[in-house]
Design a protein around this motif. Structure first.
Motif, PDB file in Angstrom:
ATOM      1  N   LEU A   6     -52.716  67.056  -2.950  1.00 32.02           N
ATOM      2  CA  LEU A   6     -52.750  67.756  -4.232  1.00 32.02           C
ATOM      3  C   LEU A   6     -51.499  68.581  -4.509  1.00 32.02           C
ATOM      4  N   TYR A   7     -50.872  69.117  -3.468  1.00 30.21           N
ATOM      5  CA  TYR A   7     -49.760  70.035  -3.661  1.00 30.21           C
ATOM      6  C   TYR A   7     -48.406  69.434  -3.301  1.00 30.21           C
ATOM      7  N   LEU A   8     -48.381  68.528  -2.351  1.00 28.79           N
ATOM      8  CA  LEU A   8     -47.112  67.969  -1.889  1.00 28.79           C
ATOM      9  C   LEU A   8     -46.774  66.704  -2.662  1.00 28.79           C
ATOM     10  N   ASP A   9     -45.602  66.701  -3.242  1.00 31.09           N
ATOM     11  CA  ASP A   9     -45.099  65.539  -3.964  1.00 31.09           C
ATOM     12  C   ASP A   9     -43.839  65.083  -3.240  1.00 31.09           C
ATOM     13  N   PHE A  10     -43.887  63.906  -2.640  1.00 30.58           N
ATOM     14  CA  PHE A  10     -42.811  63.433  -1.782  1.00 30.58           C
ATOM     15  C   PHE A  10     -41.812  62.554  -2.518  1.00 30.58           C
ATOM     16  N   ASP A  11     -40.562  62.659  -2.097  1.00 28.01           N
ATOM     17  CA  ASP A  11     -39.502  61.719  -2.451  1.00 28.01           C
ATOM     18  C   ASP A  11     -39.141  60.988  -1.174  1.00 28.01           C
ATOM     19  N   ALA A  24     -40.549  66.864   0.604  1.00 25.83           N
ATOM     20  CA  ALA A  24     -41.530  67.413  -0.326  1.00 25.83           C
ATOM     21  C   ALA A  24     -41.213  68.886  -0.558  1.00 25.83           C
ATOM     22  N   MET A  25     -41.603  69.347  -1.736  1.00 23.01           N
ATOM     23  CA  MET A  25     -41.416  70.751  -2.087  1.00 23.01           C
ATOM     24  C   MET A  25     -42.636  71.188  -2.881  1.00 23.01           C
ATOM     25  N   ALA A  26     -43.073  72.398  -2.645  1.00 19.66           N
ATOM     26  CA  ALA A  26     -44.180  72.981  -3.407  1.00 19.66           C
ATOM     27  C   ALA A  26     -43.809  74.426  -3.729  1.00 19.66           C
ATOM     28  N   ASP A  27     -43.882  74.782  -4.984  1.00 12.41           N
ATOM     29  CA  ASP A  27     -43.626  76.142  -5.456  1.00 12.41           C
ATOM     30  C   ASP A  27     -44.940  76.626  -6.044  1.00 12.41           C
TER      31      ASP A  27
END
Length: 125
Positions: A6-11, A24-27
């Protein structure tokens, strides 16, 4: 069935040597920090459970390596250390935060086959 994050969006990217890199980055608001750390721990627990892959820098002959940083508002980045025996982070600079924001960065470098398996397990594009 893949596990949804839900929070981590990977490249994902690859180098010429056949190594993959998942970033991944989550702010997020500080109150949600435990949820992000739980997702990070879930990914790391999955990789640790794959016993055929050795955790060590790729340049040293390892199969995978990672780095997790947490940066609370107004603070320097802190490295989060994962404890595979407890399947959680050893400590976190965000555990006492209730206000502000926290930025998490996560980089996992690995052999291409591990990256492919991880991408499939967590439905990473």
């Amino acid at each position: 069935m893949p596990t949804a994050l839900l929070y981590l969006d990977f490249d994902y990217s690859e180098d010429d040597a056949g190594h993959g890199c998942l970033d991944a980055m989550a702010d997020i608001p500080a109150a949600r920090a435990p949820l992000v750390e739980a997702e990070l721990a879930q990914v790391l627990a999955w990789v640790h459970a794959q016993r055929s892959w050795r955790l060590a820098p790729l340049d040293d002959g390892g199969d995978w390596d990672y780095l997790v940083h947490a940066t609370p508002d107004g603070s320097a980045p802190a490295v989060l250390e994962y404890d595979p025996l407890r399947a959680q982070f050893k400590s976190s600079p965000t555990s006492a935060l209730t206000t502000g924001r926290v930025v998490y960065t996560f980089t996992l470098s690995a052999r291409e086959d591990l990256c492919a398996a991880l991408r499939e397990a967590f439905a990473i594009g």
